[in-house]
Design a protein around this motif. Structure first.
Motif, PDB file in Angstrom:
ATOM      1  N   GLY A 171       5.961  16.963 -27.189  1.00 56.28           N
ATOM      2  CA  GLY A 171       6.375  16.616 -25.842  1.00 56.28           C
ATOM      3  C   GLY A 171       5.732  15.344 -25.330  1.00 56.28           C
ATOM      4  O   GLY A 171       6.281  14.663 -24.466  1.00 56.28           O
ATOM      5  N   ILE A 172       4.559  15.015 -25.870  1.00 60.61           N
ATOM      6  CA  ILE A 172       3.903  13.756 -25.484  1.00 60.61           C
ATOM      7  C   ILE A 172       4.755  12.570 -25.926  1.00 60.61           C
ATOM      8  O   ILE A 172       4.923  11.590 -25.197  1.00 60.61           O
ATOM      9  CB  ILE A 172       2.496  13.678 -26.099  1.00 60.61           C
ATOM     10  CG1 ILE A 172       1.623  14.827 -25.562  1.00 60.61           C
ATOM     11  CG2 ILE A 172       1.849  12.332 -25.803  1.00 60.61           C
ATOM     12  CD1 ILE A 172       0.258  14.913 -26.206  1.00 60.61           C
ATOM     13  N   PHE A 173       5.338  12.671 -27.127  1.00 59.11           N
ATOM     14  CA  PHE A 173       6.191  11.584 -27.624  1.00 59.11           C
ATOM     15  C   PHE A 173       7.513  11.531 -26.869  1.00 59.11           C
ATOM     16  O   PHE A 173       8.189  10.496 -26.873  1.00 59.11           O
ATOM     17  CB  PHE A 173       6.449  11.770 -29.120  1.00 59.11           C
ATOM     18  CG  PHE A 173       5.219  11.647 -29.958  1.00 59.11           C
ATOM     19  CD1 PHE A 173       4.752  10.404 -30.345  1.00 59.11           C
ATOM     20  CD2 PHE A 173       4.516  12.773 -30.350  1.00 59.11           C
ATOM     21  CE1 PHE A 173       3.604  10.281 -31.116  1.00 59.11           C
ATOM     22  CE2 PHE A 173       3.364  12.668 -31.123  1.00 59.11           C
ATOM     23  CZ  PHE A 173       2.911  11.408 -31.510  1.00 59.11           C
ATOM     24  N   ALA A 174       7.885  12.642 -26.239  1.00 61.89           N
ATOM     25  CA  ALA A 174       9.135  12.659 -25.481  1.00 61.89           C
ATOM     26  C   ALA A 174       9.069  11.775 -24.239  1.00 61.89           C
ATOM     27  O   ALA A 174      10.100  11.477 -23.637  1.00 61.89           O
ATOM     28  CB  ALA A 174       9.474  14.092 -25.070  1.00 61.89           C
ATOM     29  N   ILE A 175       7.858  11.349 -23.861  1.00 61.40           N
ATOM     30  CA  ILE A 175       7.720  10.450 -22.710  1.00 61.40           C
ATOM     31  C   ILE A 175       8.429   9.129 -22.986  1.00 61.40           C
ATOM     32  O   ILE A 175       8.988   8.503 -22.085  1.00 61.40           O
ATOM     33  CB  ILE A 175       6.234  10.194 -22.396  1.00 61.40           C
ATOM     34  CG1 ILE A 175       5.533  11.511 -22.029  1.00 61.40           C
ATOM     35  CG2 ILE A 175       6.069   9.180 -21.279  1.00 61.40           C
ATOM     36  CD1 ILE A 175       4.046  11.357 -21.804  1.00 61.40           C
TER      37      ILE A 175
END
Length: 313
Positions: A171-175
């Motif tokens: 989810g961090i990369f989804a930023i």
């Protein structure tokens, strides 16, 4: 919208994913410390033998040898302090303690082990006794199913926990992109499926075990109870995980994270003109301060026209 808008878009699914992980963590921490009243209150199943211990000399049913054998075994277990007032069953272990009034005080928690299952015959010291041979078949069958299914339940909770951790990391990369949200949605779907499977299994398993205890051991004044707090926690994990998956899916379609830059397009003003050399007037050359006209056309005229041609652009 930009990166700030993208961050705001994934804040909700990220928060729901973390909430689901915390609920799963509470499931794993149940029974960790007998001195922590909050964690010790999170149990799947509780067996209450306090009524039997209060009156172990009661007469069961006259003329029934099988019941008498089991009753005598319980009395022997009680006299040797192997039978406690109550037992709580957790994911990793079981705990036991004494009841004083309305206070359930834990005095012992067994070592934690993977794929744990609660075996009352062993814990109560009924194995290798006459009671083991005469133990009610209904409870024996229930315990056998419980032993087999508990392994799957433990594996399902473990997978759900680690997949949820992976979901949060992704989810961090989804930023930064909607592709990141797409990959995170896949992980979230797997997390929801495993959390749902683990919660459904534990609810059905310990619900059946509670029913078996209350049916078979009721004549011995031993009763079972389903852990409502643990059920609330594990099903909250399912709800949070489902909500996170839904919002992760929405974030794949919205909030690209790219800034909307306005592009200013400069166009030439219509009906503008550029000056060009006249094919009729020719061009001028300067020689010693005097101007001499050279006609570029097929005919020469001795006059300079006042008309100055322009080219339309």
């Amino acid at each position: 919208m930009g990166k700030l808008g993208r961050f705001a878009c994934i804040f909700t699914p990220m928060a729901l994913s973390i909430a689901s992980l915390l609920c799963l963590l509470l499931v794993f921490l149940g029974g960790l410390n007998k001195n922590d009243s909050n964690l010790s209150s999170l149990w799947f199943f509780r067996a209450d033998a306090s009524d039997f211990l209060a009156n172990p000399d009661f007469d069961l049913i006259s003329g029934t040898d099988i019941d008498d054998h089991i009753l005598q075994a319980f009395r022997t277990s009680a006299s040797s302090n192997k039978l406690k007032d109550f037992y709580t069953v957790h994911l990793w272990n079981y705990c036991s303690g004494d009841i004083k009034g309305d206070d359930f005080k834990l005095t012992y928690c067994s070592p934690r082990q993977a794929s744990f299952w609660f075996n009352p015959e062993e814990v109560w010291g009924l194995n290798n006794t006459a009671a083991e041979r005469f133990f009610p078949k209904q409870l024996d069958k229930g315990l056998d199913v419980y032993r087999k299914v508990s392994k799957w339940m433990f594996a399902a909770y473990s997978i759900a926990f680690w997949v949820t951790v992976a979901e949060i990391v992704l989810g961090i990369f989804a930023i930064f992109s909607r592709w990141g949200s797409f990959v995170t949605t896949i992980a979230s779907t797997a997390s929801t499926i495993m959390t749902l499977a683990a919660s459904a299994t534990s609810t059905a398993l310990y619900g059946s075990l509670t029913g078996a205890f209350n049916t078979v051991l009721k004549p011995y004044h031993i009763k079972g109870e389903l852990g409502h707090k643990m059920m609330v926690v594990t099903w909250l994990a399912v709800a949070f995980s489902f909500g996170a998956g839904l919002f992760w899916l929405i974030s794949t379609c919205c909030c690209s994270g790219k800034s909307d830059k306005k592009r200013v397009k400069v166009e030439k003003t219509p009906y503008t003109y550029e000056r060009v050399a006249s094919p009729y007037l020719g061009h001028r050359e300067q020689h010693g301060g005097s101007h001499e006209m050279h006609n570029m056309g097929p005919q020469q005229t001795g006059k300079v026209s006042a008309y100055e041609p322009f080219r339309h652009t």
